[in-house]
Enzyme design. Structure first.
Site, PDB file in Angstrom:
ATOM      1  N   GLU A  83       0.828  -1.204   0.000  1.00  0.00           N
ATOM      2  CA  GLU A  83       0.000   0.000   0.000  1.00  0.00           C
ATOM      3  C   GLU A  83       0.867   1.262   0.000  1.00  0.00           C
ATOM      4  OE1 GLU A  83      -1.988  -3.072   2.797  1.00  0.00           O
ATOM      5  OE2 GLU A  83       0.040  -2.463   2.215  1.00  0.00           O
ATOM      6  N   CYS A 112      -0.362   1.959   7.064  1.00  0.00           N
ATOM      7  CA  CYS A 112      -0.823   2.129   5.682  1.00  0.00           C
ATOM      8  C   CYS A 112      -2.214   2.753   5.642  1.00  0.00           C
ATOM      9  CB  CYS A 112      -0.808   0.794   4.950  1.00  0.00           C
ATOM     10  SG  CYS A 112       0.854   0.153   4.667  1.00  0.00           S
TER      11      CYS A 112
END
Length: 161
Positions: A83, A112
């Site tokens: 991510e 993330c």
């Protein structure tokens, strides 16, 4: 070609995320991420060391050597998460991602999640869970749609079960 044999968009993008995960150089968990907007792929990312640095495949995993459980002590990992990499790649190439949808093979961790919230991601499809209750709580508070999408098993002739 029969229209019914085409995968739905969500399955299509999650299948691509699974393929992207195959590029991962992590010894513990291979994760792939795809950012999509208006049915167009904006960027992809997988977990691995920063560009130009040695990968865990080459030098080993410090977290594994220290028996650190999954989801803990992220700062000891030399890799970026998928991510993080998908956001960095979009920024590097000047691709706006606000209002996009993330397809990821794993539910994002809290670190993330904070980045995805601030990047303006509006929904997240994930295939597998990740033990991080803070992540789920923040996504809910931010109003980001979270959808678990398990993919069908791919058979030899392109059929799905």
């Amino acid at each position: 070609m029969n229209k019914d044999s085409r995968p739905p968009w969500d399955v299509y993008f999650m299948s691509i995320a699974r393929l992207v995960a195959g590029r991962s150089t992590c010894l513990r968990r291979k994760v792939g991420a795809v950012l999509v907007k208006d049915r167009r792929i904006l960027c992809t990312g997988y977990n691995g060391a920063p560009s130009g640095l040695k990968h865990c495949l080459e030098i080993g995993c410090l977290r594994e050597e220290l028996n650190i459980p999954s989801g803990e002590r992220h700062e000891l990992c030399r890799a970026l998460h998928a991510e993080q990499n998908v956001i960095v790649q979009a920024a590097y190439y000047g691709t706006a991602i606000a209002g996009s949808t993330l397809y990821c093979t794993n539910l994002p961790c809290a670190i993330c999640t904070k980045m995805l919230i601030n990047a303006g991601v509006r929904s997240i499809y994930y295939a597998e869970g990740y033990r991080d209750p803070m992540s789920r709580a923040m996504l809910e508070e931010a109003g980001i749609e979270l959808i678990k999408l398990a993919l069908p098993v791919q058979l030899d002739r392109g059929e799905v079960s």
